[in-house]
Design an enzyme around this catalytic site. Structure first.
Site, PDB file in Angstrom:
ATOM      1  N   GLY A 222       0.824  -1.200   0.000  1.00  0.00           N
ATOM      2  CA  GLY A 222       0.000   0.000   0.000  1.00  0.00           C
ATOM      3  C   GLY A 222       0.857   1.248   0.000  1.00  0.00           C
ATOM      4  N   GLY A 223       2.094   1.118  -0.481  1.00  0.00           N
ATOM      5  CA  GLY A 223       3.041   2.213  -0.385  1.00  0.00           C
ATOM      6  C   GLY A 223       3.307   2.541   1.075  1.00  0.00           C
TER       7      GLY A 223
ATOM      8  CB  SER B  52       3.712  -3.269  -2.987  1.00  0.00           C
ATOM      9  OG  SER B  52       3.352  -2.093  -3.666  1.00  0.00           O
TER      10      SER B  52
END
Length: 532
Positions: free
Chosen positions: A138-139, A224
């Site tokens: 989710g960054g 991510s």
């Protein structure tokens, strides 16, 4: 090429995964002593499970502090609060979100006091199992550790005989608003989310032995934004010695993983945020409701980018003390030299994600349904005169694919992974291992392919919980056994089961129905696709 490399380690599915869940919960069950007091969890299918375990506490815009002790037994049977976060762009773009675990939890409590973690372990004993700490994606903006169909650690703990931990921490404006220009007390405010993670690792070091884990064998794995967090931790002196191995999955891009913004950019965002709110005394910031604060900060981020600031989104900041250098650019820091690492990405990553927006059409109008003439036309439209060279290089890299697949090759995260692998190999320290996840989901006509996040059900051995993303079935489960085993073996020994990546050798595991190791397999393809 090494075929069937994991054939001897596939676990019998019927014995590994109970048909019906058995839960034991009640007074005196799964009670454990930790720093601060007693915790009570529950046992599900033989796995001791704890949710919402606090590891620290924090005031807004302040570093985390030690927990206060509590009396009696503290219940740890429900998930804790996640970091506040507004509606993400991904949810707006991709309402059919079953492919998309980062933004799954929507109705869970949200709080600045989100410093909690989840634990799954086969036993409260002295077995000294490897500890695998998951950092969600989710960054640095969104996401949660509390995603039950993907991030649940029960199956991984059982089949791997490991202790699995997943961590919640502050995100976005609460975790990364750099107020350091407004006083010494705010000097770390641009890295609070990362300091939360450091606090969680300190808690693990002090307490995980009570859960049957080995505090001297802790592996971080994250995808991510979670992968970018791991790279950042490798440039944080406060994290030195708190973990011993690292698995970075699809998390290496500029300004978020490979490089990070400097304080001239992050302080500009803070300045504009205060201006947008009409605040002159920074102390008033903690009284602003989250949604109002988030909107003002998002506007400030856009303003800073439009004015030329080198910033991409919320992320840590290189401040020279908390984060001392870019994680990858310029080479890994000395503290990371003896940390074995694994890094990789998925073949298609974000390239196929826009197809989710029109799934009613793309489920039957995609590369699996087009004629040869249609494929050739689309390749020419995308690559022009380079089309034939791209297809030739692609099929050399991935001979088990077809020409149409060349339309959807990710370069951004793949090139980031290569840059990360090369930098780690250049250290001449602990080994680094490479992979590309190329397996294609068959769901909805197979249009999504090996998309961003597609490896996660396989890493956690949760294809049975994620059938709408994987299709389920024996073939998917067989691959999950192989992938999760590789992650576990790396956590156990520092070697996932194939040869290390070197600058000369370029060994890379290609995860598909039949995993194979190739060498410098896509050098020519990446050269063509990245050429100006």
């Amino acid at each position: 090429m090494r075929k069937n490399i994991f054939a001897i380690v596939i676990i019998a599915v019927m014995s590994a995964f109970p048909t019906y869940a058995e839960i034991l919960a009640g007074s005196g069950i799964a009670v454990v002593d930790v720093e601060g007091g007693k915790l009570q969890g529950y046992i599900r299918n033989g796995i001791f499970t704890y949710h919402g375990v606090p590891y620290a506490e924090a005031e807004p815009f302040m570093p985390p502090t030690k927990l206060k002790a509590w009396d009696g037994v503290r219940m740890a049977v429900t998930y804790g609060a996640q970091s506040p976060q507004g509606t993400s762009r991904a949810e707006d773009m991709f309402p059919n979100h079953w492919y998309w675990p980062h933004w799954e939890p929507r109705n869970q409590p949200q709080s600045n006091n989100c410093q909690n973690l989840n634990i799954w372990t086969p036993g409260l004993d002295d077995a000294k199992r490897p500890v695998m700490v998951w950092l969600h994606g989710g960054g640095f903006m969104a996401g949660s550790a509390n995603v039950e169909d993907i991030y649940d650690g029960e199956n991984l703990a059982r089949t791997g005989d490991v202790v699995v931990v997943s961590v919640n921490h502050r995100l976005n404006v609460l975790g990364f608003l750099d107020l350091s220009a407004y006083g010494e007390e705010y000097k770390y405010s641009g890295n609070l989310g990362m300091l939360d993670i450091v606090a969680s690792l300190e808690w693990v070091k002090e307490n995980i032995s009570a859960f049957g884990g080995n505090p001297d064998n802790v592996t971080l794995f994250g995808q991510s934004g979670g992968g970018a967090k791991i790279l950042t931790l490798m440039a944080m002196p406060k994290a030195n010695g708190l973990f011993h191995k690292a698995i970075e999955q699809s998390g290496a891009v500029n300004l978020m993983g490979i490089t990070l913004p400097r304080q001239n950019a992050t302080r500009k965002v803070a300045e504009l945020t205060l201006k947008n709110l009409g605040i002159t005394d920074v102390k008033d910031l903690k009284n602003v409701p989250y949604e109002k604060l988030s909107d003002a900060a998002a506007k400030a981020m856009s303003q800073a980018i439009s004015e030329g600031s080198e910033i991409f989104s919320w992320s840590p900041v290189v401040d020279g003390e908390c984060v001392i250098a870019d994680p990858v650019a310029g080479g890994f820091t000395e503290q990371s030299k003896n940390i074995p690492m694994m890094a990789g990405s998925a073949l298609n990553e974000w390239v196929t994600m826009p197809l989710l927006a029109d799934m009613a059409r793309t489920q039957s109008d995609n590369k699996n349904f087009w004629t040869d003439e249609q494929v050739k036309a689309k390749l020419t439209e995308k690559y022009g005169a380079k089309a034939d060279d791209v297809v030739k290089a692609f099929l050399k890299a991935y001979p088990y694919k077809k020409a149409a697949d060349a339309l959807y090759v990710d370069t951004r995260l793949r090139l980031g992974a290569i840059r990360t692998l090369n930098a780690k190999a250049e250290q001449n320290g602990a080994p680094v291992y490479a992979y590309v996840f190329t397996w294609e989901t068959p769901i909805m006509g197979g249009f999504a392919m090996a998309y961003h996040c597609s490896e996660l059900p396989f890493v956690f051995n949760n294809v049975s919980l994620s059938e709408m993303a994987t299709g389920g079935g024996e073939k998917a489960q067989a691959l999950a056994d192989k992938v999760s085993h590789a992650w576990v073996e790396f956590a156990r020994s520092g070697n996932p089961g194939w040869e290390a990546y070197t600058l000369d050798g370029g060994a890379t595991m290609l995860f598909d129905d039949e995993p194979t190791v190739s060498h410098h397999h896509d050098d020519e393809l990446m050269r063509i696709l990245s050429a100006k």
